[in-house]
Design an enzyme around this catalytic site. Structure first.
Site, PDB file in Angstrom:
ATOM      1  N   CYS A   1      33.410 -91.440  37.870  1.00  0.00           N
ATOM      2  CA  CYS A   1      34.184 -92.665  37.682  1.00  0.00           C
ATOM      3  C   CYS A   1      34.274 -93.314  39.045  1.00  0.00           C
ATOM      4  O   CYS A   1      34.490 -92.619  40.059  1.00  0.00           O
ATOM      5  CB  CYS A   1      35.578 -92.347  37.139  1.00  0.00           C
ATOM      6  SG  CYS A   1      36.703 -93.772  37.132  1.00  0.00           S
TER       7      CYS A   1
ATOM      8  N   THR B   1      31.687 -95.882  33.118  1.00  0.00           N
ATOM      9  CA  THR B   1      31.888 -95.953  31.669  1.00  0.00           C
ATOM     10  C   THR B   1      31.205 -97.183  31.083  1.00  0.00           C
ATOM     11  O   THR B   1      30.699 -97.147  29.954  1.00  0.00           O
ATOM     12  CB  THR B   1      33.388 -95.962  31.327  1.00  0.00           C
ATOM     13  OG1 THR B   1      34.045 -94.915  32.036  1.00  0.00           O
ATOM     14  CG2 THR B   1      33.602 -95.754  29.832  1.00  0.00           C
TER      15      THR B   1
ATOM     16  N   THR C   1      36.007 -90.534  33.169  1.00  0.00           N
ATOM     17  CA  THR C   1      36.946 -90.901  32.110  1.00  0.00           C
ATOM     18  C   THR C   1      36.608 -90.186  30.803  1.00  0.00           C
ATOM     19  O   THR C   1      35.483 -89.706  30.600  1.00  0.00           O
ATOM     20  CB  THR C   1      36.913 -92.415  31.858  1.00  0.00           C
ATOM     21  OG1 THR C   1      35.626 -92.768  31.313  1.00  0.00           O
ATOM     22  CG2 THR C   1      37.172 -93.203  33.127  1.00  0.00           C
TER      23      THR C   1
ATOM     24  N   ARG D   1      36.830-100.237  29.066  1.00  0.00           N
ATOM     25  CA  ARG D   1      35.698 -99.577  28.437  1.00  0.00           C
ATOM     26  C   ARG D   1      36.096 -98.286  27.741  1.00  0.00           C
ATOM     27  O   ARG D   1      35.642 -97.992  26.638  1.00  0.00           O
ATOM     28  CB  ARG D   1      34.609 -99.291  29.484  1.00  0.00           C
ATOM     29  CG  ARG D   1      33.833-100.506  29.984  1.00  0.00           C
ATOM     30  CD  ARG D   1      34.664-101.532  30.723  1.00  0.00           C
ATOM     31  NE  ARG D   1      35.346-100.979  31.893  1.00  0.00           N
ATOM     32  CZ  ARG D   1      36.405-101.523  32.483  1.00  0.00           C
ATOM     33  NH1 ARG D   1      36.931-102.655  32.012  1.00  0.00           N
ATOM     34  NH2 ARG D   1      36.969-100.967  33.532  1.00  0.00           N
TER      35      ARG D   1
ATOM     36  N   CYS E   1      31.033 -99.384  37.658  1.00  0.00           N
ATOM     37  CA  CYS E   1      31.852 -98.768  36.603  1.00  0.00           C
ATOM     38  C   CYS E   1      30.936 -97.870  35.808  1.00  0.00           C
ATOM     39  O   CYS E   1      29.978 -98.348  35.190  1.00  0.00           O
ATOM     40  CB  CYS E   1      32.479 -99.829  35.699  1.00  0.00           C
ATOM     41  SG  CYS E   1      33.363 -99.114  34.269  1.00  0.00           S
TER      42      CYS E   1
ATOM     43  N   LYS F   1      44.108 -96.774  39.253  1.00  0.00           N
ATOM     44  CA  LYS F   1      44.042 -98.122  38.689  1.00  0.00           C
ATOM     45  C   LYS F   1      45.377 -98.861  38.802  1.00  0.00           C
ATOM     46  O   LYS F   1      45.418-100.083  38.663  1.00  0.00           O
ATOM     47  CB  LYS F   1      43.566 -98.075  37.226  1.00  0.00           C
ATOM     48  CG  LYS F   1      42.048 -97.867  37.093  1.00  0.00           C
ATOM     49  CD  LYS F   1      41.601 -97.984  35.657  1.00  0.00           C
ATOM     50  CE  LYS F   1      40.102 -97.823  35.498  1.00  0.00           C
ATOM     51  NZ  LYS F   1      39.333 -98.971  36.041  1.00  0.00           N
TER      52      LYS F   1
END
Length: 236
Positions: free
Chosen positions: A200, A86, A128, A50, A84, A169
């Site tokens: 996030c 984003t 993010t 994203r 999520c 991640k």
């Protein structure tokens, strides 16, 4: 009244999806296996990134997100949430193109913040660059002052903690990403933040309230509570 079935539109990323599923189970009031709500998880890590889409014009994740939502709908989900933050930049389009009732972590957190006493006005955000660029927090919380780290520090601390080679991640839930995020949190606090927001879903995988001197707000907690309440009341 029959309970609703909760769907998780996941895979963004898989670890955050697993943590959100665990949170739903933990927050659900049940005295036996059979008392728990039915939860369907669609964790599709192939959904395009994203942040890359927002910042660099990468592959649009919406078609893959729509496919996931439709799979959840076909499997029997009445309501759903996305672990999520984003991805919420695409929530309006997702809602417009799919009949699945998808709750918003931003909307649920905004409702919850109105009940805080004393009220919190200045929110420091750990999120993010995609969420920052999309101005998701500014849009969702027009009555709050949204505080970000300096852009260079945002990239070297927060983005490195999330996306770096030794970041969350990449499967690292150890001290390195934690220290980077703590440094960013302290900077935000020095800038006047009255609370730190896990903007996030990777952030709460390494940070929690015990690490932060001021309130630590996890939007996934409020999303999970709203999904459970809605499912329990059959409000779908």
């Amino acid at each position: 009244m029959k309970n609703g079935t909760i769907g998780i539109l996941g895979g963004m990323g898989p670890e955050a999806t697993a943590a959100f599923f665990s949170m739903l189970v933990r927050l659900d009031s049940a005295t036996s296996d059979q008392d728990h709500l039915h939860i369907i998880v669609d964790s599709d890590p192939s959904i395009p990134d994203r942040t890359k889409f927002i910042l660099e014009g990468g592959t649009n994740p919406l078609p893959a997100m729509l496919s996931s939502a439709r799979r959840l709908l076909a499997a029997g989900a009445h309501i759903a949430g996305m672990p999520c933050m984003t991805a919420h930049a695409l929530l309006d389009q997702l809602r417009h193109n799919c009949t699945l009732h998808i709750l918003s972590a931003f909307e649920e957190t905004s409702i919850a913040l109105k009940k805080f006493s004393p009220p919190i006005r200045n929110l420091g955000i750990l999120a993010t660059m995609g969420t920052r660029q999309a101005m998701l927090f500014e849009t969702a919380f027009p009555d709050k002052d949204i505080i970000w780290p300096d852009e260079a520090l945002h990239r070297s601390l927060v983005m490195e903690a999330i996306y770096g080679s030794k970041g969350i991640k990449a499967g690292n839930l150890g001290n390195e990403p934690k220290h980077l995020l703590l440094e960013a949190a302290h900077i935000l606090q020095n800038q006047g933040a009255e609370a730190i927001v896990a903007g996030c879903t990777e952030v709460p995988l390494v940070l929690s309230q015990k690490d932060i001197e001021i309130p630590f707000i996890d939007p996934m907690y409020y999303l999970a509570r709203a999904l459970i309440a809605t499912a329990r009341k059959g409000l779908f």
